[in-house]
Design a protein around this motif. Structure first.
Motif, PDB file in Angstrom:
ATOM      1  N   LYS A  36       0.769  -1.287  -0.034  1.00  0.00           N
ATOM      2  CA  LYS A  36       0.166  -0.037   0.084  1.00  0.00           C
ATOM      3  C   LYS A  36       0.924   1.308  -0.009  1.00  0.00           C
ATOM      4  N   THR A  37       0.323   2.234  -0.357  1.00  0.00           N
ATOM      5  CA  THR A  37       0.899   3.683  -0.018  1.00  0.00           C
ATOM      6  C   THR A  37       0.238   4.047   1.299  1.00  0.00           C
ATOM      7  N   ILE A  38       1.403   4.520   2.275  1.00  0.00           N
ATOM      8  CA  ILE A  38       1.247   4.881   3.606  1.00  0.00           C
ATOM      9  C   ILE A  38       1.616   6.371   3.694  1.00  0.00           C
ATOM     10  N   PHE A  39       0.593   6.985   4.303  1.00  0.00           N
ATOM     11  CA  PHE A  39       0.673   8.529   4.787  1.00  0.00           C
ATOM     12  C   PHE A  39       0.894   8.549   6.157  1.00  0.00           C
ATOM     13  N   ASP A  40       1.982   9.184   6.596  1.00  0.00           N
ATOM     14  CA  ASP A  40       1.873   9.464   8.213  1.00  0.00           C
ATOM     15  C   ASP A  40       1.780  11.013   8.228  1.00  0.00           C
ATOM     16  N   LEU A  41       0.401  11.527   8.399  1.00  0.00           N
ATOM     17  CA  LEU A  41       0.136  13.072   8.462  1.00  0.00           C
ATOM     18  C   LEU A  41       0.744  13.510  10.003  1.00  0.00           C
ATOM     19  N   GLY A  42       1.438  14.651   9.977  1.00  0.00           N
ATOM     20  CA  GLY A  42       1.840  15.267  11.176  1.00  0.00           C
ATOM     21  C   GLY A  42       2.848  14.142  11.405  1.00  0.00           C
ATOM     22  N   THR A  43       3.682  13.777  10.937  1.00  0.00           N
ATOM     23  CA  THR A  43       4.652  12.501  10.984  1.00  0.00           C
ATOM     24  C   THR A  43       5.607  12.810  12.423  1.00  0.00           C
ATOM     25  N   GLY A  44       5.818  14.434  12.505  1.00  0.00           N
ATOM     26  CA  GLY A  44       6.643  14.565  13.673  1.00  0.00           C
ATOM     27  C   GLY A  44       8.251  14.201  13.499  1.00  0.00           C
ATOM     28  N   THR A  45       8.799  13.485  14.429  1.00  0.00           N
ATOM     29  CA  THR A  45      10.164  12.847  14.182  1.00  0.00           C
ATOM     30  C   THR A  45      10.078  11.482  13.237  1.00  0.00           C
ATOM     31  N   GLY A  46       8.968  11.193  12.662  1.00  0.00           N
ATOM     32  CA  GLY A  46       9.024   9.798  11.855  1.00  0.00           C
ATOM     33  C   GLY A  46       8.629   8.463  12.546  1.00  0.00           C
ATOM     34  N   MET A  47       7.929   8.619  13.905  1.00  0.00           N
ATOM     35  CA  MET A  47       7.967   7.340  14.299  1.00  0.00           C
ATOM     36  C   MET A  47       7.064   6.230  13.568  1.00  0.00           C
ATOM     37  N   LEU A  48       5.794   6.811  13.297  1.00  0.00           N
ATOM     38  CA  LEU A  48       4.870   5.763  12.572  1.00  0.00           C
ATOM     39  C   LEU A  48       5.073   5.745  10.876  1.00  0.00           C
ATOM     40  N   ALA A  49       5.760   6.455  10.542  1.00  0.00           N
ATOM     41  CA  ALA A  49       6.402   6.444   8.961  1.00  0.00           C
ATOM     42  C   ALA A  49       7.345   5.203   9.155  1.00  0.00           C
ATOM     43  N   LEU A  50       8.176   5.486  10.108  1.00  0.00           N
ATOM     44  CA  LEU A  50       9.386   4.580  10.027  1.00  0.00           C
ATOM     45  C   LEU A  50       8.802   3.046  10.531  1.00  0.00           C
ATOM     46  N   GLY A  51       7.837   2.937  11.202  1.00  0.00           N
ATOM     47  CA  GLY A  51       7.245   1.455  11.485  1.00  0.00           C
ATOM     48  C   GLY A  51       6.678   0.927  10.343  1.00  0.00           C
ATOM     49  N   ALA A  52       5.856   1.758   9.759  1.00  0.00           N
ATOM     50  CA  ALA A  52       5.153   1.283   8.496  1.00  0.00           C
ATOM     51  C   ALA A  52       6.379   0.912   7.356  1.00  0.00           C
ATOM     52  N   ALA A  53       7.320   1.448   7.289  1.00  0.00           N
ATOM     53  CA  ALA A  53       8.308   1.317   6.217  1.00  0.00           C
ATOM     54  C   ALA A  53       9.075  -0.089   6.585  1.00  0.00           C
ATOM     55  N   THR A  54       8.745  -0.675   7.769  1.00  0.00           N
ATOM     56  CA  THR A  54       9.414  -2.125   8.034  1.00  0.00           C
ATOM     57  C   THR A  54       8.658  -2.968   7.745  1.00  0.00           C
ATOM     58  N   ARG A  55       7.366  -2.844   6.880  1.00  0.00           N
ATOM     59  CA  ARG A  55       6.178  -3.810   6.824  1.00  0.00           C
ATOM     60  C   ARG A  55       5.990  -3.979   5.348  1.00  0.00           C
ATOM     61  N   ASP A  56       7.142  -3.865   4.491  1.00  0.00           N
ATOM     62  CA  ASP A  56       6.835  -4.039   3.001  1.00  0.00           C
ATOM     63  C   ASP A  56       5.834  -3.053   2.374  1.00  0.00           C
ATOM     64  N   SER A  59      -3.895   1.228  -2.900  1.00  0.00           N
ATOM     65  CA  SER A  59      -4.848   1.644  -2.073  1.00  0.00           C
ATOM     66  C   SER A  59      -3.915   2.316  -0.736  1.00  0.00           C
ATOM     67  N   ARG A  60      -4.734   3.152  -0.237  1.00  0.00           N
ATOM     68  CA  ARG A  60      -3.833   4.159   0.636  1.00  0.00           C
ATOM     69  C   ARG A  60      -4.235   4.133   1.823  1.00  0.00           C
ATOM     70  N   THR A  61      -3.426   3.951   3.046  1.00  0.00           N
ATOM     71  CA  THR A  61      -3.300   3.939   4.314  1.00  0.00           C
ATOM     72  C   THR A  61      -2.980   5.023   5.091  1.00  0.00           C
ATOM     73  N   VAL A  62      -3.418   5.715   6.009  1.00  0.00           N
ATOM     74  CA  VAL A  62      -3.011   6.942   6.895  1.00  0.00           C
ATOM     75  C   VAL A  62      -2.794   6.438   7.999  1.00  0.00           C
ATOM     76  N   LEU A  63      -1.559   6.610   8.602  1.00  0.00           N
ATOM     77  CA  LEU A  63      -1.317   6.370  10.068  1.00  0.00           C
ATOM     78  C   LEU A  63      -1.064   7.649  10.590  1.00  0.00           C
ATOM     79  N   MET A  64      -1.682   8.117  11.724  1.00  0.00           N
ATOM     80  CA  MET A  64      -1.471   9.299  12.316  1.00  0.00           C
ATOM     81  C   MET A  64      -1.660   9.578  13.755  1.00  0.00           C
ATOM     82  N   ASN A  65      -0.838  10.400  14.459  1.00  0.00           N
ATOM     83  CA  ASN A  65      -1.112  10.722  15.900  1.00  0.00           C
ATOM     84  C   ASN A  65      -1.157  12.209  15.544  1.00  0.00           C
ATOM     85  N   PRO A  66      -2.468  12.819  15.287  1.00  0.00           N
ATOM     86  CA  PRO A  66      -2.583  14.238  14.879  1.00  0.00           C
ATOM     87  C   PRO A  66      -2.550  15.007  16.313  1.00  0.00           C
ATOM     88  N   PRO A  67      -2.526  16.391  16.072  1.00  0.00           N
ATOM     89  CA  PRO A  67      -2.590  17.327  17.366  1.00  0.00           C
ATOM     90  C   PRO A  67      -4.131  17.106  17.636  1.00  0.00           C
TER      91      PRO A  67
END
Length: 211
Positions: free
Chosen positions: A49-69, A122-130
């Motif tokens: 999938k295409t993954i978006f980490d919205l409001g990624t900050g220092t990248g925690m969720l984006a980097l976690g998703a990037a380990t899952r192919d 398909s697109r998945t959003v992972l986020m910890n928004p304000p």
């Protein structure tokens, strides 16, 4: 790689060097990030999938998703210094899929993607928004959900405790549905002068929404 192994890997992600209170820059704990990414992986919402980490900050969720192919990972934040730090964190975590770091204002949707594009993954959003708890930043989580509804097929998001009725109503109005919800804890160390305690545990709620 199991959830515990992912949590250990994500523990290398550094927090904000100079957090901005007006942006509600609180870090996402490695254990919660690993749990959220694991849940998304179990539901087949990351691999390919295409993954978006919205409001990624220092990248925690984006980097976690990037380990899952995933097919592609984008981490978006309006704070250029946080994006720079996220890039440094990428070197520490060394995910199998590289992350594209974007400086942009999430409510203004700084990308050209539409859910009507049938040929794209398909697109998945992972986020910890304000949470919208700071004066002048009210309803910030609503703005993030509006962008999510416009681009995502499914999303996982962390919200302040007591957000269930708001999130369910928003999802329904946008043609979506909350499929999973669970409580979570955000242990926050003292970052700002107004915080009286050295450490505080913030109650939160996590939602999976199909759009």
């Amino acid at each position: 790689m199991g959830k515990r192994a992912l949590e250990r890997r994500l523990s290398a992600v550094s927090d904000f060097a100079d957090p901005q209170v007006e942006l509600e820059q609180y870090p996402t704990p490695a254990d919660l990030a690993a749990h959220l990414v694991h849940l998304a992986d179990v539901h087949h919402d990351i691999a390919g999938k295409t993954i978006f980490d919205l409001g990624t900050g220092t990248g925690m969720l984006a980097l976690g998703a990037a380990t899952r192919d995933p097919e592609r990972v984008l981490g978006i934040d309006r704070d250029a210094s946080a994006i720079e730090q996220a890039g440094e964190n990428e070197h520490r975590v060394a995910p199998e899929t590289p992350v594209e770091w974007v400086v942009g204002d999430v409510p203004r949707a700084p990308f050209c993607i539409s859910k009507t594009s049938s040929s794209a993954p398909s697109r998945t959003v992972l986020m910890n928004p304000p949470f919208g708890a700071q004066t002048g930043n009210e309803h910030a989580d609503r703005a993030f959900l509006e962008t999510t509804a416009a681009i995502a097929d499914v999303s996982y998001s962390i919200h302040n405790e007591g957000s269930m009725s708001f999130v369910e109503a928003f999802a329904e109005d946008a043609g979506g549905e909350v499929t999973h919800a669970f409580r979570a804890e955000l242990p926050l160390s003292r970052q700002f002068a107004f915080q009286r305690r050295q450490k505080k545990v913030l109650d939160a709620e996590v939602f999976r929404i199909e759009w």
